[in-house]
Design a protein around this motif. Structure first.
Motif, PDB file in Angstrom:
ATOM      1  N   HIS A 107       0.853  -1.159   0.080  1.00  0.00           N
ATOM      2  CA  HIS A 107      -0.013  -0.031  -0.115  1.00  0.00           C
ATOM      3  C   HIS A 107       0.937   1.190   0.170  1.00  0.00           C
ATOM      4  O   HIS A 107       2.130   1.030   0.556  1.00  0.00           O
ATOM      5  N   TYR A 108       0.462   2.327  -0.766  1.00  0.00           N
ATOM      6  CA  TYR A 108       1.018   3.314  -0.626  1.00  0.00           C
ATOM      7  C   TYR A 108       2.409   3.711  -1.320  1.00  0.00           C
ATOM      8  O   TYR A 108       2.947   4.335  -2.404  1.00  0.00           O
ATOM      9  N   ASN A 109       3.489   2.794  -1.052  1.00  0.00           N
ATOM     10  CA  ASN A 109       4.928   2.766  -1.321  1.00  0.00           C
ATOM     11  C   ASN A 109       5.224   1.440  -2.046  1.00  0.00           C
ATOM     12  O   ASN A 109       6.619   1.454  -2.154  1.00  0.00           O
ATOM     13  N   GLY A 110       4.383   0.493  -2.511  1.00  0.00           N
ATOM     14  CA  GLY A 110       5.037  -0.447  -3.233  1.00  0.00           C
ATOM     15  C   GLY A 110       5.992  -0.331  -4.281  1.00  0.00           C
ATOM     16  O   GLY A 110       6.684  -1.138  -4.530  1.00  0.00           O
ATOM     17  N   HIS A 111       5.610   0.793  -5.177  1.00  0.00           N
ATOM     18  CA  HIS A 111       6.553   0.918  -6.368  1.00  0.00           C
ATOM     19  C   HIS A 111       7.945   1.159  -5.817  1.00  0.00           C
ATOM     20  O   HIS A 111       8.772   0.681  -6.563  1.00  0.00           O
ATOM     21  N   ARG A 112       8.160   1.856  -4.794  1.00  0.00           N
ATOM     22  CA  ARG A 112       9.432   2.115  -4.257  1.00  0.00           C
ATOM     23  C   ARG A 112      10.244   0.892  -3.724  1.00  0.00           C
ATOM     24  O   ARG A 112      11.213   0.518  -3.865  1.00  0.00           O
ATOM     25  N   LEU A 113       9.377   0.294  -2.925  1.00  0.00           N
ATOM     26  CA  LEU A 113       9.720  -1.112  -2.186  1.00  0.00           C
ATOM     27  C   LEU A 113      10.143  -2.087  -3.188  1.00  0.00           C
ATOM     28  O   LEU A 113      11.153  -2.659  -3.019  1.00  0.00           O
ATOM     29  N   LEU A 114       9.550  -2.399  -4.130  1.00  0.00           N
ATOM     30  CA  LEU A 114       9.772  -3.256  -5.251  1.00  0.00           C
ATOM     31  C   LEU A 114      11.063  -3.095  -6.079  1.00  0.00           C
ATOM     32  O   LEU A 114      11.958  -3.654  -6.490  1.00  0.00           O
ATOM     33  N   THR A 115      11.128  -1.895  -6.278  1.00  0.00           N
ATOM     34  CA  THR A 115      12.139  -1.353  -7.221  1.00  0.00           C
ATOM     35  C   THR A 115      13.397  -1.318  -6.279  1.00  0.00           C
ATOM     36  O   THR A 115      14.563  -1.412  -6.937  1.00  0.00           O
ATOM     37  N   ASP A 116      13.542  -0.686  -4.970  1.00  0.00           N
ATOM     38  CA  ASP A 116      14.591  -0.598  -4.261  1.00  0.00           C
ATOM     39  C   ASP A 116      15.154  -1.985  -3.790  1.00  0.00           C
ATOM     40  O   ASP A 116      16.492  -1.967  -3.213  1.00  0.00           O
ATOM     41  N   HIS A 117      14.314  -3.043  -3.510  1.00  0.00           N
ATOM     42  CA  HIS A 117      14.579  -4.196  -3.128  1.00  0.00           C
ATOM     43  C   HIS A 117      14.204  -5.429  -3.904  1.00  0.00           C
ATOM     44  O   HIS A 117      13.137  -6.125  -3.895  1.00  0.00           O
ATOM     45  N   PRO A 118      14.963  -5.501  -5.088  1.00  0.00           N
ATOM     46  CA  PRO A 118      14.759  -6.616  -6.013  1.00  0.00           C
ATOM     47  C   PRO A 118      14.671  -7.809  -5.412  1.00  0.00           C
ATOM     48  O   PRO A 118      13.931  -8.966  -5.940  1.00  0.00           O
ATOM     49  N   GLU A 138      -1.356  12.161 -11.376  1.00  0.00           N
ATOM     50  CA  GLU A 138      -0.380  11.651 -12.445  1.00  0.00           C
ATOM     51  C   GLU A 138       0.447  10.427 -11.841  1.00  0.00           C
ATOM     52  O   GLU A 138       1.058   9.599 -12.394  1.00  0.00           O
ATOM     53  N   LYS A 139       0.613  10.639 -10.545  1.00  0.00           N
ATOM     54  CA  LYS A 139       1.681   9.873  -9.961  1.00  0.00           C
ATOM     55  C   LYS A 139       1.048   8.108  -9.828  1.00  0.00           C
ATOM     56  O   LYS A 139       1.486   7.248  -9.853  1.00  0.00           O
ATOM     57  N   LYS A 140      -0.313   8.270  -9.832  1.00  0.00           N
ATOM     58  CA  LYS A 140      -1.115   7.031  -9.785  1.00  0.00           C
ATOM     59  C   LYS A 140      -0.741   6.176 -10.841  1.00  0.00           C
ATOM     60  O   LYS A 140      -0.387   5.021 -10.590  1.00  0.00           O
ATOM     61  N   ASP A 141      -0.840   6.564 -12.112  1.00  0.00           N
ATOM     62  CA  ASP A 141      -0.720   5.883 -13.275  1.00  0.00           C
ATOM     63  C   ASP A 141       0.659   5.235 -13.297  1.00  0.00           C
ATOM     64  O   ASP A 141       1.242   4.199 -13.613  1.00  0.00           O
ATOM     65  N   LYS A 142       1.659   6.159 -12.990  1.00  0.00           N
ATOM     66  CA  LYS A 142       3.264   6.054 -13.056  1.00  0.00           C
ATOM     67  C   LYS A 142       3.439   5.019 -12.152  1.00  0.00           C
ATOM     68  O   LYS A 142       4.320   4.026 -12.605  1.00  0.00           O
ATOM     69  N   GLN A 143       2.956   5.077 -10.821  1.00  0.00           N
ATOM     70  CA  GLN A 143       3.586   4.139  -9.867  1.00  0.00           C
ATOM     71  C   GLN A 143       2.650   2.513  -9.801  1.00  0.00           C
ATOM     72  O   GLN A 143       3.241   1.643  -9.728  1.00  0.00           O
TER      73      GLN A 143
END
Length: 422
Positions: A107-118, A138-143
């Motif tokens: 929730h909320y930060n999944g895009h960062r966590l998956l990117t930073d922690h392969p 715009e952040k919604k679509d990108k994330q």
């Protein structure tokens, strides 16, 4: 003399859940594959309530849930520390020979966590994404795209899980504007239903457009009301063929949560709707987390869809059964069977379909015992102090004395060893 009603010209149809028509998803860890959808069994899912950062405690709870019957286990991944712990949780489970697939709840930060922690992205078998809180504007679509692209890269399954407690407010506002222009506006609740379904299906189609295999997509639209859940899922199943995950969100604790989940899920499953289920019980003080798995398994077993543990039939008691012996024996046998199932699943294939009867008096006792694989009819008030035991429909012996419980338990174990030994 009254006339009898004549027999029907044709036999009464046997009741059975309708067949499901969803796509087939494969959720795997290594060589262990859980097939979801199509003609696969309805799968059990659960979720840990440990701090994911504590890898050892989380792995132990995941193992306990898996041993109770959960075929997918979801864990919270909400911080960089939690994401960093996921590979270690997976490693601990592999050491314990527990290949259950892990689902990451983002929730909320999944895009960062998956990117930073392969390593986290690869250790998980499935991602849960809530389109209501992946971002705004715009952040919604990108994330959202970031998460989907990572899932596609690693060939991971994704559950797009919409929840009415965190519904996409921009979408809800758009649909309310459309509704205000109708000659006969819908009820606000109906607009909310439409927002839930639209959010789920549109997100799934966008995920496919971004390159995710459609067979790797599961949908859910979680609400906390029984009638709301039934209405939403009937329409969701009508509009798409993605595999569906069922469950009341915040079902409640104890009897309320159990009954609400059983009613809602039972109706939908009987209609052929649903491919995975979770019973989201609030644990009572001192209650094991595995209770939610026990309830979910009992729902499927009651519908005749799956068997997880031998069933114990026991009468409710009445004025004929002032003794509590049959109640105690029924509980002891049920506890005995459940405690041994993690081992017996391997040693005695098929034992989960066994039926045991523990009855309290002569009225229904012998009959129910004959219908079971093995049964005992204990004496009621005023009856002779003897307990006939029936095996495969035939009276096998009669037990007497103070050790009836221990002797019957030994007979049950011997029956299992003789009938189900691999």
């Amino acid at each position: 003399m009254s006339e009898q009603t004549p027999c029907a010209a044709s036999p009464i149809a046997l009741a059975a859940p309708l067949p499901r028509k969803s796509r087939v998803a494969r959720i795997a860890w290594g060589e262990h594959v859980v097939t979801v959808g199509g003609s696969a069994p309805v799968r059990l899912q659960s979720m840990t309530n440990t701090d994911t950062v504590d890898a050892v405690e989380t792995a132990i709870q995941v193992r306990d849930l898996a041993q109770a019957g959960s075929e997918l286990v979801r864990i919270t991944v909400n911080t960089p520390e939690a994401a960093a712990a996921v590979p270690y949780i997976r490693e601990q489970l592999d050491r314990m020979n527990c290949p259950v697939p892990l689902v990451g709840d983002f929730h909320y930060n999944g895009h960062r966590l998956l990117t930073d922690h392969p390593d986290c992205a690869q250790a998980l078998s499935k991602y849960r994404i809530n389109p209501g809180n992946v971002g705004k504007g715009e952040k919604k679509d990108k994330q959202f795209a970031q998460m989907i692209e990572i899932a596609a890269r690693y060939d991971k399954a994704v559950r797009i899980g919409v929840n009415w407690g965190s519904l996409d407010q921009e979408l809800m506002a758009q649909l309310m504007d459309v509704n205000n222009q109708r000659a006969q506006p819908w009820d606000v609740r109906q607009v909310m239903y439409e927002a839930l379904i639209t959010s789920a299906i549109d997100s799934a189609r966008r995920a496919e457009a971004l390159g995710l295999n459609g067979d790797n997509i599961l949908l859910s639209c979680k609400v906390s009301g029984v009638q709301d859940l039934i209405a939403v899922y009937r329409e969701l199943a009508r509009r798409c063929d993605y595999a569906l995950h069922l469950g009341l969100t915040e079902a409640g604790m104890g009897t309320r949560g159990t009954v609400s989940s059983s009613v809602a899920l039972g109706i939908l499953l009987q209609e052929g709707i649903g491919d995975t289920i979770r019973v989201s019980l609030t644990p009572q003080p001192g209650e094991a987390r595995t209770q939610e798995v026990v309830v979910a398994a009992e729902i499927l077993q009651a519908l005749g869809m799956r068997s997880f543990v031998p069933s114990v039939t026991a009468c409710p008691g009445c004025g004929r059964t002032t003794s509590t012996v049959f109640q105690e024996l029924a509980k002891d046998i049920d506890d005995f069977l459940r405690a041994n199932m993690p081992i017996w699943r391997q040693q005695y294939p098929g034992v989960e379909g066994m039926k045991v009867a523990v009855m309290g008096c002569i009225v229904n006792g012998p009959g129910e015992s004959k219908h079971a694989d093995i049964g005992i009819s204990l004496p009621g008030t005023g009856e002779a102090p003897a307990a006939p035991v029936y095996i495969n429909g035939e009276k096998a012996m009669t037990l007497r004395g103070e050790r009836i419980a221990e002797e019957f338990q030994a007979i049950v174990l011997n029956y299992i060893q003789q009938r189900y030994a691999a």
